[in-house]
Design a protein around this motif. Structure first.
Motif, PDB file in Angstrom:
ATOM      1  N   SER A  28       0.930  -1.006   0.007  1.00 40.30           N
ATOM      2  CA  SER A  28      -0.186  -0.373   0.230  1.00 40.30           C
ATOM      3  C   SER A  28       1.166   1.132  -0.116  1.00 40.30           C
ATOM      4  N   ASP A  29       2.070   0.948   0.879  1.00 41.27           N
ATOM      5  CA  ASP A  29       2.994   2.484   0.629  1.00 41.27           C
ATOM      6  C   ASP A  29       3.846   2.587   0.231  1.00 41.27           C
ATOM      7  N   LYS A  37      -2.741   5.743  -2.915  1.00 43.10           N
ATOM      8  CA  LYS A  37      -2.262   4.238  -2.587  1.00 43.10           C
ATOM      9  C   LYS A  37      -3.138   3.556  -1.365  1.00 43.10           C
ATOM     10  N   ARG A  38      -3.933   3.962  -1.356  1.00 44.91           N
ATOM     11  CA  ARG A  38      -5.202   3.709  -0.474  1.00 44.91           C
ATOM     12  C   ARG A  38      -6.571   2.917  -1.303  1.00 44.91           C
ATOM     13  N   ALA A  85      -4.637  -0.735   3.614  1.00 45.73           N
ATOM     14  CA  ALA A  85      -4.831   0.421   3.343  1.00 45.73           C
ATOM     15  C   ALA A  85      -6.336   1.199   4.216  1.00 45.73           C
ATOM     16  N   PHE A  89      -5.423   5.319   6.348  1.00 44.43           N
ATOM     17  CA  PHE A  89      -5.876   6.129   5.262  1.00 44.43           C
ATOM     18  C   PHE A  89      -6.487   6.632   7.309  1.00 44.43           C
ATOM     19  N   GLU A 207      -8.500  11.478  -1.631  1.00 44.06           N
ATOM     20  CA  GLU A 207      -7.146  10.748  -1.505  1.00 44.06           C
ATOM     21  C   GLU A 207      -6.018  11.813  -3.113  1.00 44.06           C
ATOM     22  N   ALA A 358       0.497   3.349   6.138  1.00 44.19           N
ATOM     23  CA  ALA A 358       0.046   2.139   6.148  1.00 44.19           C
ATOM     24  C   ALA A 358       1.225   0.689   7.056  1.00 44.19           C
TER      25      ALA A 358
END
Length: 471
Positions: A28-29, A37-38, A85, A89, A207, A358
């Motif tokens: 995710s990161d 990313k999320r 994820a 956030f 996002e 994350a």
């Protein structure tokens, strides 16, 4: 009719991917999809989960139990991807809260999580309280003869065999509440429906787009963060405390069915109340105790949980065996456990750095979750010392020897749970102390290596043992 060790191991296998959250956090990161990313990982995770459940639904209601366990574990992998994820956030949002109110978003997220669990447990309550789930040997089709398997016959209620020796399998037993059942395919597709309804909401998350950081540079910076005392100390606390506090009496569940005649309906009522009071506890902390010392919360919660768990000795020695009394003690213990849960999670937000939300949050939870299967392994290895407690039939004899073995096992489980307090000095007192640890910048390569290697060893050992056990 499953053994205590198999039930414990099956639960551990289904939950095993929660111990691999760090890998999903890294994805995710470090690997944004179309600059995000999320959102993509949340959507992909839930779609994967739904796909596995659809495959399970197509296999019908006669799926092999071990195969079903593995399918649920695979579906859980998608759930974990989405959850990691979403955690990233949540940390991103929490960092933008005023320091005196920080924790409100975190408790809100976990509160909504509990509401969702309450909804699914209500579905289980209504769908799995019928004869197929609760009556040994039940056969809905009158054209199919009753089984003559000794393993099944010995679990059939005696009054059914006496009243109808040849047609007992077509009758409802006392353990069933309703005369209908939800099939495995229907249950799986019900979850898929909820997932499908939620996807449009995830797509509407706001996002900002980001550029992917070079992998080597990202990992190097993350390793430097892990060497900070604030990071490895919190990770070490999570591992030590969760190993011992997670050990349980693996014989308690089958004992509840034979001593208390706790059937599926009552068990799900208990689980719903557990989730509800956990939800209430989270919101009480959110409103009144965000700035109370985390150490005091854990100390108070641990001792109160021990008090309510100790009340089970009343059931063991047949002083008062009542299913609703047990439900009261179990729900009360879960309410008190809220203090331990929130205190151990609140510090994670303070440790996570911007851009690494994350992977940092998932690493800390991975270290804690990695020892959860190990706690299960310890639980049924303890049970191995008491062969008389490994199946319902043996516990049902209720001899003085069985009671003595049960009380001994329960006593040692309580002592092991309390030993988790040894790690309490590793937990920062509150947000202020955590921020001070981060600001000091104290580093230890040995500390970082120790927690990473420990988590990896725990993960490999516990995963291997639980998979082998369930097979």
């Amino acid at each position: 009719g499953a053994t205590s060790s198999l039930m414990t191991a099956s639960y551990a296998v289904v939950m095993v991917f929660w111990s691999y959250k760090i890998f999903f956090g890294f994805l995710s990161d470090c690997f944004p999809i179309l600059g995000y990313k999320r959102k993509p990982y949340i959507v992909i995770g839930w779609l994967f989960c739904a796909s596995v459940l659809i495959v399970l639904a197509k296999e019908g209601n006669d799926v092999d139990p071990s195969h079903m366990v593995m399918m649920f574990a695979t579906a859980n992998a998608g759930y974990v991807m989405a959850d990691v994820a979403a955690d990233g956030f949540m940390v991103w949002v929490a960092h933008r809260e005023p320091i005196e109110k920080r924790g409100k978003m975190q408790t809100l997220v976990y509160s909504m999580n509990k509401l969702g669990q309450i909804a699914i447990n209500i579905l289980i309550l209504l769908g799995f309280s019928g004869p197929l789930m609760n009556c040994a040997g039940y056969e809905p089709d009158p054209r199919v003869p009753c089984t003559d398997s000794p393993q099944v016959i010995k679990r059939v209620e005696k009054h059914l065999l006496e009243a109808s020796p040849t047609e007992w399998c077509y009758e409802m037993c006392h353990a069933s509440t309703f005369d209908w059942d939800l099939s495995i395919p229907e249950f799986a597709l019900s979850i898929c429906f909820v997932i499908a309804a939620s996807i449009p909401l995830y797509l509407r998350l706001k996002e900002d787009k980001v550029k992917a950081e070079p992998r080597g540079q990202f990992l190097h910076a993350f390793w430097k963060q892990l060497q900070r005392r604030a990071a490895w100390q919190v990770i070490l606390y999570g591992m030590i405390s969760h190993i011992t506090f997670g050990v349980m009496n693996a014989a308690k569940m089958p004992a509840n069915y034979v001593w208390l005649e706790l059937h599926t309906f009552q068990h799900q009522i208990m689980v719903i109340f557990e989730k509800f009071f956990f939800f209430v506890g989270l919101n009480l902390v959110r409103r009144y105790a965000l700035n109370v010392s985390w150490r005091k919360q854990v100390l108070c919660g641990s001792f109160l949980v021990t008090v309510f768990n100790s009340l089970y000795f009343i059931i063991i020695f047949d002083i008062w065996r009542n299913s609703w009394f047990y439900i009261f003690t179990d729900v009360s213990a879960m309410f008190m456990y809220t203090l331990n849960f929130l205190a151990s999670h609140a510090c994670m937000v303070e440790v996570a750095e911007p851009g690494y939300e994350a992977i940092t949050y998932s690493l800390i939870t991975t270290a804690s979750n990695a020892v959860t299967p190990l706690s299960a392994v310890i639980s049924y290895q303890l049970l191995a010392f008491f062969p008389s407690l490994n199946d319902q039939e043996s516990i049902a004899t209720d001899t003085p020897a069985v009671r003595r073995d049960f009380a001994t096992l329960h006593f040692w489980v309580i002592i092991i749970n309390l030993s988790s307090l040894i790690s309490l000095p590793l937990l920062p007192r509150q947000k202020k102390e955590t921020r001070e640890l981060v600001a000091k910048g104290e580093k230890s390569t040995a500390g970082g290596l120790f927690v990473i290697l420990s988590a990896f060893i725990f993960l490999i050992y516990s995963t291997a043992v639980t998979v082998i056990t369930v097979k």
